[in-house]
Motif scaffolding. Structure first.
Motif, short mmCIF file in Angstrom:
data_model
loop_
_atom_site.label_atom_id
_atom_site.label_comp_id
_atom_site.label_asym_id
_atom_site.label_seq_id
_atom_site.Cartn_x
_atom_site.Cartn_y
_atom_site.Cartn_z
N UNK A 129 0.82 -1.22 0.00
CA UNK A 129 0.00 0.00 0.00
C UNK A 129 0.85 1.27 0.00
N UNK A 130 0.29 2.36 -0.55
CA UNK A 130 0.97 3.65 -0.47
C UNK A 130 0.94 4.18 0.96
N UNK A 131 1.75 5.19 1.23
CA UNK A 131 1.77 5.81 2.55
C UNK A 131 0.47 6.58 2.78
N UNK A 132 0.10 6.69 4.04
CA UNK A 132 -1.09 7.43 4.41
C UNK A 132 -1.01 8.87 3.89
N UNK A 133 -2.11 9.33 3.29
CA UNK A 133 -2.14 10.68 2.72
C UNK A 133 -3.54 11.24 2.85
N UNK A 134 -3.66 12.54 2.62
CA UNK A 134 -4.98 13.18 2.64
C UNK A 134 -5.89 12.61 1.57
N UNK A 135 -5.30 12.23 0.42
CA UNK A 135 -6.10 11.67 -0.67
C UNK A 135 -6.72 10.33 -0.28
N UNK A 136 -5.93 9.49 0.37
CA UNK A 136 -6.46 8.20 0.82
C UNK A 136 -7.56 8.40 1.85
N UNK A 137 -7.34 9.33 2.75
CA UNK A 137 -8.34 9.59 3.78
C UNK A 137 -9.64 10.11 3.16
N UNK A 138 -9.54 10.96 2.15
CA UNK A 138 -10.72 11.49 1.49
C UNK A 138 -11.49 10.40 0.75
N UNK A 139 -10.78 9.36 0.32
CA UNK A 139 -11.42 8.27 -0.41
C UNK A 139 -12.18 7.31 0.52
N UNK A 140 -11.79 7.27 1.79
CA UNK A 140 -12.37 6.30 2.72
C UNK A 140 -13.89 6.38 2.80
N UNK A 141 -14.50 7.58 2.93
CA UNK A 141 -15.98 7.61 3.01
C UNK A 141 -16.64 7.03 1.77
N UNK A 153 -8.04 5.55 10.54
CA UNK A 153 -6.63 5.75 10.89
C UNK A 153 -6.43 7.00 11.75
N UNK A 154 -5.48 6.90 12.67
CA UNK A 154 -5.04 8.09 13.40
C UNK A 154 -4.13 8.88 12.48
N UNK A 155 -4.35 10.19 12.40
CA UNK A 155 -3.65 11.00 11.42
C UNK A 155 -2.42 11.69 11.99
N UNK A 156 -1.27 11.56 11.32
CA UNK A 156 -0.14 12.42 11.67
C UNK A 156 -0.53 13.88 11.43
N UNK A 157 0.10 14.80 12.13
CA UNK A 157 -0.26 16.21 12.03
C UNK A 157 -0.20 16.73 10.61
N UNK A 158 0.83 16.32 9.84
CA UNK A 158 0.98 16.87 8.50
C UNK A 158 -0.14 16.40 7.57
N UNK A 159 -0.59 15.15 7.76
CA UNK A 159 -1.69 14.65 6.94
C UNK A 159 -2.99 15.33 7.32
N UNK A 160 -3.21 15.54 8.63
CA UNK A 160 -4.41 16.23 9.08
C UNK A 160 -4.48 17.63 8.50
N UNK A 161 -3.36 18.33 8.44
CA UNK A 161 -3.35 19.67 7.87
C UNK A 161 -3.68 19.64 6.38
N UNK A 162 -3.16 18.64 5.66
CA UNK A 162 -3.48 18.52 4.24
C UNK A 162 -4.96 18.28 4.04
N UNK A 163 -5.56 17.43 4.91
CA UNK A 163 -6.98 17.13 4.79
C UNK A 163 -7.83 18.36 5.01
N UNK A 164 -7.40 19.22 5.94
CA UNK A 164 -8.15 20.45 6.22
C UNK A 164 -8.12 21.39 5.02
N UNK A 165 -6.95 21.47 4.37
CA UNK A 165 -6.79 22.40 3.26
C UNK A 165 -7.17 21.75 1.94
#
Length: 212
Positions: free
Chosen positions: A157-169, A200-212
């Motif tokens: 699998x790829x590394x956790x990212x804002x894109x993967x998180x957005x796809x989850x729903x 997944x629990x989000x690292x700070x940098x991924x959480x910031x990407x998801x917000x923006x």
């Protein structure tokens, strides 16, 4: 384990009914031991030393589980790949026409640790009654060898990212459809679905990407 399937995301898929959605929790054997209640010795003996995947089902399915015999509860392990190439594992339990599905994003570090541990350590499932204190334990049925394809997919699998998180729903919506997982029993139709999702629990940098 069933062969890998591909998720598709139609623009406006209507499932025909609404699945019940709950959070899922992965517990290590140490966390299970810390949470054991001394007054529930039978349950404690069942799960001591096990990894536990915990979620909830709707009340109707919980009542069926409590009144069922072991052979009346079906199980299935499945793997899915999204259009972006990310993977999801599902552990499905069925009693009558009711299914519960654990959804595990394979790009989640916690899921990778869990699946790796199952090569050598026992596991089980705990299903709760819609968030109430009552719970029902089901043993893990798939062997380490049978779960090997899930581990292999997980490590690709790829590394956790804002894109993967957005796809989850979107993945959860598709996997909540009654026909996403065929009935475990030949003569039963899936009539109701509950899902417990590992978020997944989000690292700070991924959480910031998801917000923006």
């Amino acid at each position: 384990m069933n062969s890998l399937k591909t998720l598709t995301y139609p623009p406006a898929r209507q499932t025909g009914q609404r699945a019940r959605l709950f959070p899922a929790t992965i517990m290590t054997p140490a966390e299970v031991q810390d949470g054991l209640q001394q007054d529930r010795q039978t349950v404690a003996d069942q799960i001591r030393g096990h990894w536990m995947l915990c979620g909830d089902v709707d009340h109707a399915m919980f009542e069926l589980l409590v009144s069922s015999q072991v052979h009346q509860v079906g199980h299935r392990a499945s793997a899915f790949s999204s259009p972006s190439g990310s993977g999801y594992a599902l552990f499905t339990h069925q009693v009558g026409g009711h299914q519960h599905r654990f959804v595990l994003p394979l790009w989640c570090d916690e899921v990778r640790l869990y699946l790796d541990a199952l090569q050598r350590e026992p596991y089980a499932f705990m299903l709760g009654d819609e968030g109430e204190s009552a719970g029902w334990v089901l043993p893990g049925a798939a062997t380490a060898d049978e779960l090997a394809p899930l581990r292999e997919l997980c490590h690709a699998q790829p590394a956790l990212s804002a894109e993967l998180l957005a796809e989850l729903p979107m993945a959860v919506v598709v996997l909540s459809a009654p026909d996403a997982i065929p009935s475990v029993f030949e003569h039963s139709r899936v009539e109701a679905v509950s899902l417990s999702v590992v978020v997944p629990a989000l690292p700070d940098e991924v959480a910031l990407q998801a917000v923006h």
